[in-house]
Design a protein around this motif. Structure first.
Motif, mmCIF file in Angstrom:
data_model
loop_
_atom_site.group_PDB
_atom_site.id
_atom_site.type_symbol
_atom_site.label_atom_id
_atom_site.label_comp_id
_atom_site.label_asym_id
_atom_site.label_seq_id
_atom_site.Cartn_x
_atom_site.Cartn_y
_atom_site.Cartn_z
ATOM 1 N N HIS A 168 0.849 -1.193 0.000
ATOM 2 C CA HIS A 168 0.000 0.000 0.000
ATOM 3 C C HIS A 168 0.887 1.246 0.000
ATOM 4 O O HIS A 168 1.991 1.234 0.547
ATOM 5 C CB HIS A 168 -0.886 -0.028 1.250
ATOM 6 N N VAL A 169 0.404 2.337 -0.593
ATOM 7 C CA VAL A 169 1.218 3.551 -0.722
ATOM 8 C C VAL A 169 1.527 4.239 0.610
ATOM 9 O O VAL A 169 2.409 5.076 0.655
ATOM 10 C CB VAL A 169 0.594 4.581 -1.690
ATOM 11 N N ARG A 170 0.828 3.862 1.682
ATOM 12 C CA ARG A 170 1.152 4.428 2.997
ATOM 13 C C ARG A 170 2.078 3.521 3.814
ATOM 14 O O ARG A 170 2.464 3.884 4.927
ATOM 15 C CB ARG A 170 -0.120 4.720 3.781
ATOM 16 N N MET A 171 2.431 2.351 3.279
ATOM 17 C CA MET A 171 3.334 1.442 3.988
ATOM 18 C C MET A 171 4.707 2.112 4.134
ATOM 19 O O MET A 171 5.291 2.568 3.155
ATOM 20 C CB MET A 171 3.494 0.140 3.203
ATOM 21 N N VAL A 172 5.204 2.209 5.358
ATOM 22 C CA VAL A 172 6.538 2.765 5.586
ATOM 23 C C VAL A 172 7.542 1.681 5.191
ATOM 24 O O VAL A 172 7.465 0.540 5.654
ATOM 25 C CB VAL A 172 6.730 3.184 7.057
ATOM 26 N N HIS A 173 8.472 2.070 4.308
ATOM 27 C CA HIS A 173 9.457 1.108 3.825
ATOM 28 C C HIS A 173 10.744 1.820 3.427
ATOM 29 O O HIS A 173 10.781 3.036 3.292
ATOM 30 C CB HIS A 173 8.893 0.292 2.653
ATOM 31 N N GLY A 174 11.773 1.040 3.240
ATOM 32 C CA GLY A 174 13.082 1.533 2.825
ATOM 33 C C GLY A 174 13.960 0.335 2.540
ATOM 34 O O GLY A 174 13.474 -0.788 2.402
ATOM 35 N N SER A 175 15.248 0.539 2.491
ATOM 36 C CA SER A 175 16.178 -0.578 2.315
ATOM 37 C C SER A 175 17.547 -0.188 2.850
ATOM 38 O O SER A 175 17.859 0.990 2.980
ATOM 39 C CB SER A 175 16.281 -0.995 0.850
ATOM 40 N N ASN A 176 18.308 -1.189 3.157
ATOM 41 C CA ASN A 176 19.670 -0.968 3.641
ATOM 42 C C ASN A 176 20.627 -0.771 2.488
ATOM 43 O O ASN A 176 20.394 -1.236 1.375
ATOM 44 C CB ASN A 176 20.154 -2.179 4.451
ATOM 45 N N ILE A 227 23.924 -1.940 0.760
ATOM 46 C CA ILE A 227 24.540 -3.262 0.721
ATOM 47 C C ILE A 227 25.655 -3.295 1.749
ATOM 48 O O ILE A 227 26.489 -2.395 1.814
ATOM 49 C CB ILE A 227 25.037 -3.563 -0.701
ATOM 50 N N GLY A 228 25.598 -4.325 2.628
ATOM 51 C CA GLY A 228 26.613 -4.456 3.652
ATOM 52 C C GLY A 228 26.349 -3.682 4.925
ATOM 53 O O GLY A 228 27.157 -3.697 5.837
ATOM 54 N N ARG A 229 25.197 -2.997 5.048
ATOM 55 C CA ARG A 229 24.869 -2.234 6.263
ATOM 56 C C ARG A 229 23.681 -2.883 6.962
ATOM 57 O O ARG A 229 22.824 -3.486 6.333
ATOM 58 C CB ARG A 229 24.504 -0.795 5.913
ATOM 59 N N ALA A 230 23.571 -2.676 8.274
ATOM 60 C CA ALA A 230 22.545 -3.348 9.062
ATOM 61 C C ALA A 230 21.191 -2.640 9.037
ATOM 62 O O ALA A 230 20.180 -3.292 8.992
ATOM 63 C CB ALA A 230 23.016 -3.501 10.496
ATOM 64 N N HIS A 231 21.134 -1.312 9.138
ATOM 65 C CA HIS A 231 19.840 -0.622 9.214
ATOM 66 C C HIS A 231 19.829 0.636 8.383
ATOM 67 O O HIS A 231 20.852 1.275 8.203
ATOM 68 C CB HIS A 231 19.513 -0.230 10.668
ATOM 69 N N VAL A 232 18.616 0.979 7.902
ATOM 70 C CA VAL A 232 18.427 2.233 7.158
ATOM 71 C C VAL A 232 18.689 3.387 8.077
ATOM 72 O O VAL A 232 18.389 3.379 9.221
ATOM 73 C CB VAL A 232 16.988 2.312 6.594
#
Length: 169
Positions: free
Chosen positions: A154-162, A164-169
């Motif tokens: 859904h367009v309100r879903m909070v999301h992101g990505s790390n 490469i090689g890192r633990a958290h956004v």
């Protein structure tokens, strides 16, 4: 030059000697295979199951996570980039490669789509990201999927990505 800027964005570490593309915008207008894929029943069928038969394409992009330098994508809600008068809007991802935690998989905050639209501004300017303190990253769940899979959120879903090689956004 304008066309190249319009249709792609670059990694922060991009140089003429080491070209690093982060995103290709509107690939369905440039690549026949992308245009065909977006009309494939394996994608449209599940979306119709969720939204009904009356579908419209808003935009498309290819996000790249290149080995050794694939940048993080900050926490955000897609709604901030294309708000509408209703919220029956979904984002569909097609995995061209296996998506694993090791290669910067998509991270989602379960249930966040039922909450408020969060602020994506800093210092009065749109930055396309939610302040880190406004997201409980410990709640993030990685989307792990083999190549050829799709994700739908859904367009309100909070999301992101790390990165490469890192633990958290």
């Amino acid at each position: 030059e304008f066309r190249r800027v319009l249709f792609r964005s670059l990694e922060h570490s991009h140089t003429p000697q080491k070209p690093r593309v982060r995103r290709v915008k509107l690939p369905h207008t440039q690549i026949d295979a992308c245009r065909e894929l977006m009309r494939h029943e394996c994608i449209l069928g599940p979306v119709r199951d969720l939204l009904g038969a009356n579908l419209r394409l808003h935009t498309s992009k290819l996000n790249l996570k290149s080995a050794e330098y694939g940048a993080a994508v900050e926490w955000h809600q897609d709604w901030a980039f294309y708000p509408h008068t209703n919220d029956d809007i979904l984002a569909v991802g097609v995995m061209l490669d296996d998506m694993t935690e090791d290669n910067g998989a998509l991270l989602m905050i379960p249930g966040s789509h039922t909450g408020n639209v969060l602020d994506h501004h800093s210092g009065g300017r749109f930055v396309g990201a939610i302040a880190a303190g406004d997201v409980d990253a410990d709640q993030a769940v990685p989307v792990i999927a083999p190549a050829g899979s799709i994700s739908i959120h859904h367009v309100r879903m909070v999301h992101g990505s790390n990165q490469i090689g890192r633990a958290h956004v």
